[in-house]
Design a protein around this motif. Structure first.
Motif, PDB file in Angstrom:
ATOM      1  N   ASP A 124       0.844  -1.192   0.000  1.00 56.45           N
ATOM      2  CA  ASP A 124       0.000   0.000   0.000  1.00 56.45           C
ATOM      3  C   ASP A 124       0.880   1.242   0.000  1.00 56.45           C
ATOM      4  O   ASP A 124       2.121   1.139  -0.097  1.00 56.45           O
ATOM      5  CB  ASP A 124      -0.939  -0.006   1.205  1.00 56.45           C
ATOM      6  CG  ASP A 124      -0.215  -0.199   2.536  1.00 56.45           C
ATOM      7  OD1 ASP A 124       1.013   0.017   2.596  1.00 56.45           O
ATOM      8  OD2 ASP A 124      -0.881  -0.563   3.527  1.00 56.45           O
ATOM      9  N   GLU A 167      -3.110   9.856 -12.964  1.00 54.83           N
ATOM     10  CA  GLU A 167      -4.157   8.951 -13.435  1.00 54.83           C
ATOM     11  C   GLU A 167      -4.227   8.894 -14.957  1.00 54.83           C
ATOM     12  O   GLU A 167      -4.723   7.907 -15.516  1.00 54.83           O
ATOM     13  CB  GLU A 167      -5.508   9.361 -12.846  1.00 54.83           C
ATOM     14  CG  GLU A 167      -5.566   9.161 -11.335  1.00 54.83           C
ATOM     15  CD  GLU A 167      -6.928   9.449 -10.754  1.00 54.83           C
ATOM     16  OE1 GLU A 167      -7.851   9.810 -11.526  1.00 54.83           O
ATOM     17  OE2 GLU A 167      -7.081   9.304  -9.526  1.00 54.83           O
ATOM     18  N   GLY A 186      -2.729   3.291  -5.362  1.00 51.62           N
ATOM     19  CA  GLY A 186      -4.171   3.472  -5.359  1.00 51.62           C
ATOM     20  C   GLY A 186      -4.833   2.980  -6.636  1.00 51.62           C
ATOM     21  O   GLY A 186      -4.209   2.936  -7.705  1.00 51.62           O
ATOM     22  N   GLU A 187      -6.114   2.602  -6.513  1.00 50.22           N
ATOM     23  CA  GLU A 187      -6.855   2.078  -7.655  1.00 50.22           C
ATOM     24  C   GLU A 187      -6.960   3.085  -8.791  1.00 50.22           C
ATOM     25  O   GLU A 187      -7.047   2.709  -9.963  1.00 50.22           O
ATOM     26  CB  GLU A 187      -8.259   1.659  -7.217  1.00 50.22           C
ATOM     27  CG  GLU A 187      -8.282   0.437  -6.318  1.00 50.22           C
ATOM     28  CD  GLU A 187      -9.686  -0.062  -6.068  1.00 50.22           C
ATOM     29  OE1 GLU A 187     -10.631   0.522  -6.634  1.00 50.22           O
ATOM     30  OE2 GLU A 187      -9.836  -1.023  -5.303  1.00 50.22           O
ATOM     31  N   LYS A 245      -4.783   4.781 -10.093  1.00 51.60           N
ATOM     32  CA  LYS A 245      -3.598   4.743 -10.967  1.00 51.60           C
ATOM     33  C   LYS A 245      -3.523   3.460 -11.796  1.00 51.60           C
ATOM     34  O   LYS A 245      -2.588   3.295 -12.590  1.00 51.60           O
ATOM     35  CB  LYS A 245      -2.326   4.873 -10.123  1.00 51.60           C
ATOM     36  CG  LYS A 245      -2.285   6.115  -9.224  1.00 51.60           C
ATOM     37  CD  LYS A 245      -2.338   7.396 -10.025  1.00 51.60           C
ATOM     38  CE  LYS A 245      -2.381   8.625  -9.128  1.00 51.60           C
ATOM     39  NZ  LYS A 245      -1.114   8.865  -8.438  1.00 51.60           N
ATOM     40  N   ALA A 246      -4.490   2.560 -11.623  1.00 54.51           N
ATOM     41  CA  ALA A 246      -4.388   1.238 -12.256  1.00 54.51           C
ATOM     42  C   ALA A 246      -4.384   1.311 -13.781  1.00 54.51           C
ATOM     43  O   ALA A 246      -3.603   0.608 -14.445  1.00 54.51           O
ATOM     44  CB  ALA A 246      -5.525   0.345 -11.764  1.00 54.51           C
ATOM     45  N   GLU A 247      -5.259   2.127 -14.364  1.00 52.49           N
ATOM     46  CA  GLU A 247      -5.281   2.241 -15.833  1.00 52.49           C
ATOM     47  C   GLU A 247      -3.981   2.806 -16.358  1.00 52.49           C
ATOM     48  O   GLU A 247      -3.446   2.347 -17.376  1.00 52.49           O
ATOM     49  CB  GLU A 247      -6.459   3.113 -16.270  1.00 52.49           C
ATOM     50  CG  GLU A 247      -7.828   2.495 -16.063  1.00 52.49           C
ATOM     51  CD  GLU A 247      -8.133   1.389 -17.076  1.00 52.49           C
ATOM     52  OE1 GLU A 247      -7.310   1.165 -17.985  1.00 52.49           O
ATOM     53  OE2 GLU A 247      -9.196   0.765 -16.945  1.00 52.49           O
ATOM     54  N   ASP A 252      -0.420  -2.777  -4.515  1.00 55.62           N
ATOM     55  CA  ASP A 252      -1.312  -3.792  -5.059  1.00 55.62           C
ATOM     56  C   ASP A 252      -2.476  -3.183  -5.820  1.00 55.62           C
ATOM     57  O   ASP A 252      -2.874  -3.686  -6.874  1.00 55.62           O
ATOM     58  CB  ASP A 252      -1.851  -4.666  -3.915  1.00 55.62           C
ATOM     59  CG  ASP A 252      -0.818  -5.608  -3.340  1.00 55.62           C
ATOM     60  OD1 ASP A 252       0.233  -5.820  -3.990  1.00 55.62           O
ATOM     61  OD2 ASP A 252      -1.049  -6.140  -2.230  1.00 55.62           O
ATOM     62  N   ALA A 253      -3.031  -2.090  -5.302  1.00 49.57           N
ATOM     63  CA  ALA A 253      -4.176  -1.473  -5.950  1.00 49.57           C
ATOM     64  C   ALA A 253      -3.820  -0.915  -7.323  1.00 49.57           C
ATOM     65  O   ALA A 253      -4.593  -1.051  -8.288  1.00 49.57           O
ATOM     66  CB  ALA A 253      -4.753  -0.377  -5.059  1.00 49.57           C
ATOM     67  N   ALA A 254      -2.664  -0.285  -7.438  1.00 50.80           N
ATOM     68  CA  ALA A 254      -2.244   0.287  -8.720  1.00 50.80           C
ATOM     69  C   ALA A 254      -1.905  -0.791  -9.747  1.00 50.80           C
ATOM     70  O   ALA A 254      -1.951  -0.533 -10.949  1.00 50.80           O
ATOM     71  CB  ALA A 254      -1.065   1.215  -8.517  1.00 50.80           C
ATOM     72  N   ARG A 273      -3.544  -3.718 -10.011  1.00 52.72           N
ATOM     73  CA  ARG A 273      -4.636  -4.680 -10.059  1.00 52.72           C
ATOM     74  C   ARG A 273      -5.036  -5.089 -11.476  1.00 52.72           C
ATOM     75  O   ARG A 273      -5.649  -6.163 -11.669  1.00 52.72           O
ATOM     76  CB  ARG A 273      -5.849  -4.133  -9.308  1.00 52.72           C
ATOM     77  CG  ARG A 273      -6.498  -2.918  -9.959  1.00 52.72           C
ATOM     78  CD  ARG A 273      -7.654  -2.367  -9.120  1.00 52.72           C
ATOM     79  NE  ARG A 273      -8.213  -1.153  -9.700  1.00 52.72           N
ATOM     80  CZ  ARG A 273      -9.155  -1.162 -10.636  1.00 52.72           C
ATOM     81  NH1 ARG A 273      -9.652  -2.299 -11.068  1.00 52.72           N
ATOM     82  NH2 ARG A 273      -9.613  -0.010 -11.129  1.00 52.72           N
TER      83      ARG A 273
END
Length: 239
Positions: free
Chosen positions: A8, A140, A196-197, A199-201, A231-233, A235
């Motif tokens: 995290d 993002e 963070g989620e 940043k995943a794309e 982990d979230a970034a 995913r």
């Protein structure tokens, strides 16, 4: 690009802080003054706090470390929007630094225009003999520093200015000063930060290699390029 996966945002801060301290300590042991390019945002702030609180913090002589910023918001000195305030309120409040080695972008209330501030910063950066680490938060949309997708600033060549004025930024505030891509790519160690989620794309685009590449995918350190991501970034990837 090597990927370093962490749990995290706090874990990311701790891992990058350990790496940053190790680089600075090694360079100082060789008699050099290490040069670090800082970043803003949540990840940049977390790294600064983690360095401040790190048990090995004082193994580095922070008065013998040169600091630059990858970009700066065009705001008055001391304004909460400015990236240098993050450092002032965290690491710089806890360690001794040499003000002649802390290279800030002129503030909007300095009397300089945006163009003059960018030109002055470009001159400072051009005189720095070596950059050891560049920290770059991944936005993002895949931007780094204030180099945004589809913008002309990303196309600046190596023979042009090291720092550029930015107007009509897609992310507020509208006016900024940013290092150019060639200036960022002078670093031995280029470390990208994503947590963070949201940043995943962007992370998937950076690692996927599909065109058009986001600005973050154009970063390349001379010795290494590392994506530090939680982990979230990560995913949407198989890393």
């Amino acid at each position: 690009m090597r990927v370093e996966r962490v749990l995290d945002l706090p874990a990311l801060g701790e891992a990058v802080a350990s790496g940053l301290i190790a680089v600075c300590r090694e360079r100082q042991r060789s008699g050099a003054v290490p040069c670090i390019v800082l970043t803003g945002g949540r990840s940049g702030a977390q790294v600064l706090l983690a360095v401040r609180d790190h048990p090995d913090r004082d193994t580095v002589d922070w008065s013998r470390v040169r600091f630059l910023w990858g970009d700066e918001r065009w705001a008055p000195a001391g304004h909460a929007d400015r990236n240098d305030v993050l450092a002032d309120e965290s690491l710089f409040a806890a360690v001794e630094t040499d003000t002649t080695l802390v290279h800030r972008v002129s503030a909007s209330d300095s009397g300089a225009t945006l163009d003059e501030a960018a030109a002055a910063y470009a001159d400072v950066v051009a005189r720095v003999p070596r950059v050891d680490v560049v920290l770059s938060g991944v936005g993002e949309d895949g931007h780094v520093a204030s180099l945004f997708p589809g913008r002309s600033e990303l196309l600046q060549g190596a023979d042009e200015a090291a720092a550029l004025p930015v107007r009509d930024s897609p992310k507020p505030p509208a006016e900024r000063v940013t290092l150019s891509l060639p200036a960022l790519n002078r670093a031995d160690h280029s470390w990208l930060l994503a947590a963070g989620e949201g940043k995943a794309e962007a992370v998937r685009a950076v690692l996927g290699g599909s065109e058009p590449l986001p600005p973050a995918a154009h970063l390349a350190g001379r010795a290494e390029t590392v994506l530090w991501a939680d982990d979230a970034a990560l995913r949407l990837t198989t890393v």
